[in-house]
Design a protein around this motif. Structure first.
Motif, mmCIF file in Angstrom:
data_model
loop_
_atom_site.group_PDB
_atom_site.id
_atom_site.type_symbol
_atom_site.label_atom_id
_atom_site.label_comp_id
_atom_site.label_asym_id
_atom_site.label_seq_id
_atom_site.Cartn_x
_atom_site.Cartn_y
_atom_site.Cartn_z
ATOM 1 N N THR A 147 0.845 -1.189 0.000
ATOM 2 C CA THR A 147 0.000 0.000 0.000
ATOM 3 C C THR A 147 0.881 1.239 0.000
ATOM 4 O OG1 THR A 147 -1.723 -1.152 1.241
ATOM 5 C CG2 THR A 147 -1.804 1.252 1.261
ATOM 6 N N LYS A 148 0.497 2.230 -0.799
ATOM 7 C CA LYS A 148 1.210 3.505 -0.808
ATOM 8 C C LYS A 148 0.200 4.626 -0.931
ATOM 9 C CE LYS A 148 4.802 6.254 -0.939
ATOM 10 N NZ LYS A 148 5.743 6.396 0.203
ATOM 11 N N SER A 149 0.192 5.507 0.056
ATOM 12 C CA SER A 149 -0.741 6.631 0.074
ATOM 13 C C SER A 149 0.029 7.942 0.082
ATOM 14 C CB SER A 149 -1.648 6.560 1.306
ATOM 15 O OG SER A 149 -2.409 5.366 1.305
ATOM 16 N N TYR A 150 -0.562 8.948 -0.546
ATOM 17 C CA TYR A 150 0.026 10.277 -0.598
ATOM 18 C C TYR A 150 -0.985 11.299 -0.085
ATOM 19 C CZ TYR A 150 3.459 8.143 -3.762
ATOM 20 O OH TYR A 150 4.417 7.343 -4.316
ATOM 21 N N GLY A 151 -0.476 12.410 0.402
ATOM 22 C CA GLY A 151 -1.346 13.492 0.822
ATOM 23 C C GLY A 151 -1.495 13.574 2.317
ATOM 24 N N PRO A 152 -2.079 14.661 2.808
ATOM 25 C CA PRO A 152 -2.244 14.869 4.244
ATOM 26 C C PRO A 152 -3.301 13.942 4.829
ATOM 27 C CG PRO A 152 -3.355 16.599 3.019
ATOM 28 C CD PRO A 152 -2.602 15.789 2.017
ATOM 29 N N SER A 153 -3.213 13.739 6.119
ATOM 30 C CA SER A 153 -4.185 12.903 6.824
ATOM 31 C C SER A 153 -5.590 13.446 6.607
ATOM 32 C CB SER A 153 -3.863 12.884 8.320
ATOM 33 O OG SER A 153 -4.799 12.107 9.016
ATOM 34 N N ALA A 189 -2.172 5.323 -4.020
ATOM 35 C CA ALA A 189 -1.588 4.952 -5.312
ATOM 36 C C ALA A 189 -1.515 3.440 -5.451
ATOM 37 C CB ALA A 189 -0.204 5.574 -5.455
ATOM 38 N N LEU A 190 -1.317 2.742 -4.331
ATOM 39 C CA LEU A 190 -1.397 1.285 -4.268
ATOM 40 C C LEU A 190 -2.335 0.927 -3.131
ATOM 41 C CD1 LEU A 190 2.319 0.070 -4.662
ATOM 42 C CD2 LEU A 190 0.512 0.028 -6.393
ATOM 43 N N ALA A 191 -3.198 -0.058 -3.365
ATOM 44 C CA ALA A 191 -4.225 -0.373 -2.380
ATOM 45 C C ALA A 191 -4.199 -1.847 -2.007
ATOM 46 C CB ALA A 191 -5.605 0.007 -2.918
ATOM 47 N N GLY A 192 -3.106 -2.275 -1.376
ATOM 48 C CA GLY A 192 -3.035 -3.638 -0.862
ATOM 49 C C GLY A 192 -2.727 -4.681 -1.914
ATOM 50 N N VAL A 193 -1.686 -4.467 -2.705
ATOM 51 C CA VAL A 193 -1.319 -5.407 -3.771
ATOM 52 C C VAL A 193 -0.536 -6.577 -3.180
ATOM 53 C CG1 VAL A 193 0.062 -5.728 -5.856
ATOM 54 C CG2 VAL A 193 -1.290 -3.634 -5.545
ATOM 55 N N THR A 194 -0.985 -7.779 -3.481
ATOM 56 C CA THR A 194 -0.290 -9.005 -3.091
ATOM 57 C C THR A 194 -0.016 -9.820 -4.346
ATOM 58 O OG1 THR A 194 -1.268 -9.106 -0.878
ATOM 59 C CG2 THR A 194 -0.458 -11.172 -1.800
ATOM 60 N N ALA A 203 8.205 -1.965 -4.932
ATOM 61 C CA ALA A 203 8.659 -3.351 -4.998
ATOM 62 C C ALA A 203 10.173 -3.443 -5.111
ATOM 63 C CB ALA A 203 8.006 -4.065 -6.182
ATOM 64 N N SER A 204 10.795 -2.430 -5.693
ATOM 65 C CA SER A 204 12.247 -2.435 -5.856
ATOM 66 C C SER A 204 12.974 -1.779 -4.694
ATOM 67 C CB SER A 204 12.629 -1.709 -7.150
ATOM 68 O OG SER A 204 12.289 -0.331 -7.069
ATOM 69 N N GLY A 205 12.232 -1.213 -3.768
ATOM 70 C CA GLY A 205 12.852 -0.569 -2.629
ATOM 71 C C GLY A 205 13.313 0.848 -2.871
ATOM 72 N N LEU A 206 12.962 1.428 -4.017
ATOM 73 C CA LEU A 206 13.314 2.821 -4.270
ATOM 74 C C LEU A 206 12.423 3.775 -3.483
ATOM 75 C CD1 LEU A 206 13.955 2.797 -8.136
ATOM 76 C CD2 LEU A 206 15.647 2.889 -6.300
ATOM 77 N N ASP A 207 11.242 3.299 -3.095
ATOM 78 C CA ASP A 207 10.330 4.093 -2.284
ATOM 79 C C ASP A 207 9.783 3.194 -1.182
ATOM 80 O OD1 ASP A 207 8.836 6.190 -1.355
ATOM 81 O OD2 ASP A 207 7.431 6.239 -3.044
ATOM 82 N N ARG A 208 9.464 3.793 -0.067
ATOM 83 C CA ARG A 208 8.975 3.021 1.077
ATOM 84 C C ARG A 208 7.454 2.968 1.048
ATOM 85 N NH1 ARG A 208 11.379 3.506 7.123
ATOM 86 N NH2 ARG A 208 10.149 1.860 8.108
ATOM 87 N N PRO A 209 6.872 1.762 1.079
ATOM 88 C CA PRO A 209 5.410 1.676 1.087
ATOM 89 C C PRO A 209 4.830 2.190 2.395
ATOM 90 C CG PRO A 209 6.372 -0.489 1.446
ATOM 91 C CD PRO A 209 7.512 0.430 1.131
ATOM 92 N N THR A 210 3.581 2.623 2.342
ATOM 93 C CA THR A 210 2.880 3.044 3.555
ATOM 94 C C THR A 210 2.584 1.846 4.448
ATOM 95 O OG1 THR A 210 1.865 4.833 2.287
ATOM 96 C CG2 THR A 210 0.868 4.301 4.409
ATOM 97 N N ALA A 211 2.280 0.730 3.819
ATOM 98 C CA ALA A 211 2.007 -0.515 4.547
ATOM 99 C C ALA A 211 2.338 -1.684 3.641
ATOM 100 C CB ALA A 211 0.541 -0.570 4.987
ATOM 101 N N GLY A 212 2.436 -2.861 4.230
ATOM 102 C CA GLY A 212 2.753 -4.048 3.465
ATOM 103 C C GLY A 212 4.234 -4.364 3.519
ATOM 104 N N PHE A 233 12.471 -6.801 2.763
ATOM 105 C CA PHE A 233 13.267 -5.625 2.453
ATOM 106 C C PHE A 233 13.428 -4.766 3.700
ATOM 107 C CE2 PHE A 233 14.569 -1.612 0.819
ATOM 108 C CZ PHE A 233 15.252 -1.888 -0.359
ATOM 109 N N PRO A 234 14.667 -4.378 4.034
ATOM 110 C CA PRO A 234 14.907 -3.604 5.259
ATOM 111 C C PRO A 234 14.736 -2.106 5.010
ATOM 112 C CG PRO A 234 17.000 -4.149 4.241
ATOM 113 C CD PRO A 234 15.926 -4.753 3.363
ATOM 114 N N TYR A 235 13.974 -1.461 5.847
ATOM 115 C CA TYR A 235 13.777 -0.025 5.724
ATOM 116 C C TYR A 235 14.340 0.733 6.934
ATOM 117 C CZ TYR A 235 10.526 -1.146 1.963
ATOM 118 O OH TYR A 235 9.961 -1.611 0.805
ATOM 119 N N GLY A 236 15.212 0.066 7.702
ATOM 120 C CA GLY A 236 15.725 0.693 8.903
ATOM 121 C C GLY A 236 16.478 1.975 8.636
ATOM 122 N N SER A 237 17.303 1.981 7.592
ATOM 123 C CA SER A 237 18.051 3.170 7.205
ATOM 124 C C SER A 237 18.291 3.113 5.710
ATOM 125 C CB SER A 237 19.383 3.244 7.944
ATOM 126 O OG SER A 237 20.261 2.219 7.499
#
Length: 262
Positions: free
Chosen positions: A24-30, A36-41, A67-76, A85-89
């Motif tokens: 899942t990937k969301s953009y914009g303010p709360s 942009a992605l809604a729970g793709v498996t 999927a390539s790790g160039l951007d961090r998903p909101t969830a999933g 995929f590690p997103y620690g740093s």
């Protein structure tokens, strides 16, 4: 062999080179976020070539970036060779990408001050691995540029630069290669040559390729096509032809205009 692209992961997909779960990937303010992605498996099997397609705004570029790790998903989560995929740093993510993921971009992304051979060797050098000059020369020979190893990008045509980019993506033997509109800047003859090289990488070397494209002809080189719309997988097509892909894209466009997919 056609790739398994499954929403339920019914087989041992944990061993596949690429698996995404609930991406899942969301953009914009709360309060007014846009998904942009809604729970793709999905899972992508080894030694397969998959095209990802969809109308403008469908989420295909966001899918590739997440999927390539160039951007961090909101969830999933994203798993490469069974490892999440590690997103620690950013440093940790970069190290993970360098050893497991190859990239081919529409605009080649070659360093203009380096020769073709140096560009191919660069990922291994950045990863701290000894640069395998002989292997990189062999890769350039395989993509038809054996006599161009010492030329710089400005001395090569667009199609030749993209072939250098393919050799670079394969140099470190990545688990998966992502291609983002790899023929978008090429003429038809160069595009066909590049797609043939990707097809050979799968068939002859067991590479796994996931390619985002808008071109039904390019998609016809793949084993299967995943269709996205509104950030969701809305269909798949095995053994695609350009005509069948075009027909499905027309249906997706019509569905969006009428307010619902069919």
């Amino acid at each position: 062999m056609a790739s398994l692209i499954s929403s339920n992961l019914t087989r041992d997909a944990a061993q596949d080179p690429l698996r995404v779960v609930g991406l899942t990937k969301s953009y914009g303010p709360s309060g007014s976020k846009v998904a942009a992605l809604a729970g793709v498996t999905a899972s992508f099997a080894a030694a397969t070539f998959t095209a990802v397609m969809g109308p403008s705004g469908s989420g295909k570029t966001t899918f590739l970036q997440c999927a390539s790790g160039l951007d961090r998903p909101t969830a999933g989560a994203v798993f490469v060779d069974g490892r999440e995929f590690p997103y620690g740093s950013e440093a940790q993510a970069t190290r993970f990408r360098r050893t497991r993921i190859g990239f081919i971009f529409q605009q080649y992304n070659l360093l203009p001050t380096l020769t073709a051979l140096q560009n191919v060797m660069l990922p291994m050098q950045l990863a701290g691995n000894p640069a395998q000059r002989r292997r990189c020369l062999a890769l350039l020979d395989q993509v038809g540029l054996g006599g161009h190893a010492e030329r710089r990008p400005t001395e090569l045509s667009g199609g030749q630069q993209q072939r250098v980019a393919i050799a670079r993506a394969l140099a470190s033997r990545p688990s998966i290669v992502f291609a983002d509109e790899p023929t978008g800047a090429l003429d038809s003859a160069s595009a066909s040559a590049v797609l043939t090289l990707l097809r050979r990488a799968v068939d002859d070397h067991g590479q796994t390729v996931v390619m985002v494209t808008h071109d039904p002809i390019a998609a016809g080189f793949a084993d299967s096509v995943v269709f996205l719309a509104d950030g969701r997988i809305v269909g798949t097509l095995q053994a695609p032809t350009a005509a069948a892909v075009s027909e499905q894209m027309v249906r997706l466009d019509a569905g969006r205009r009428s307010g619902g997919l069919r």
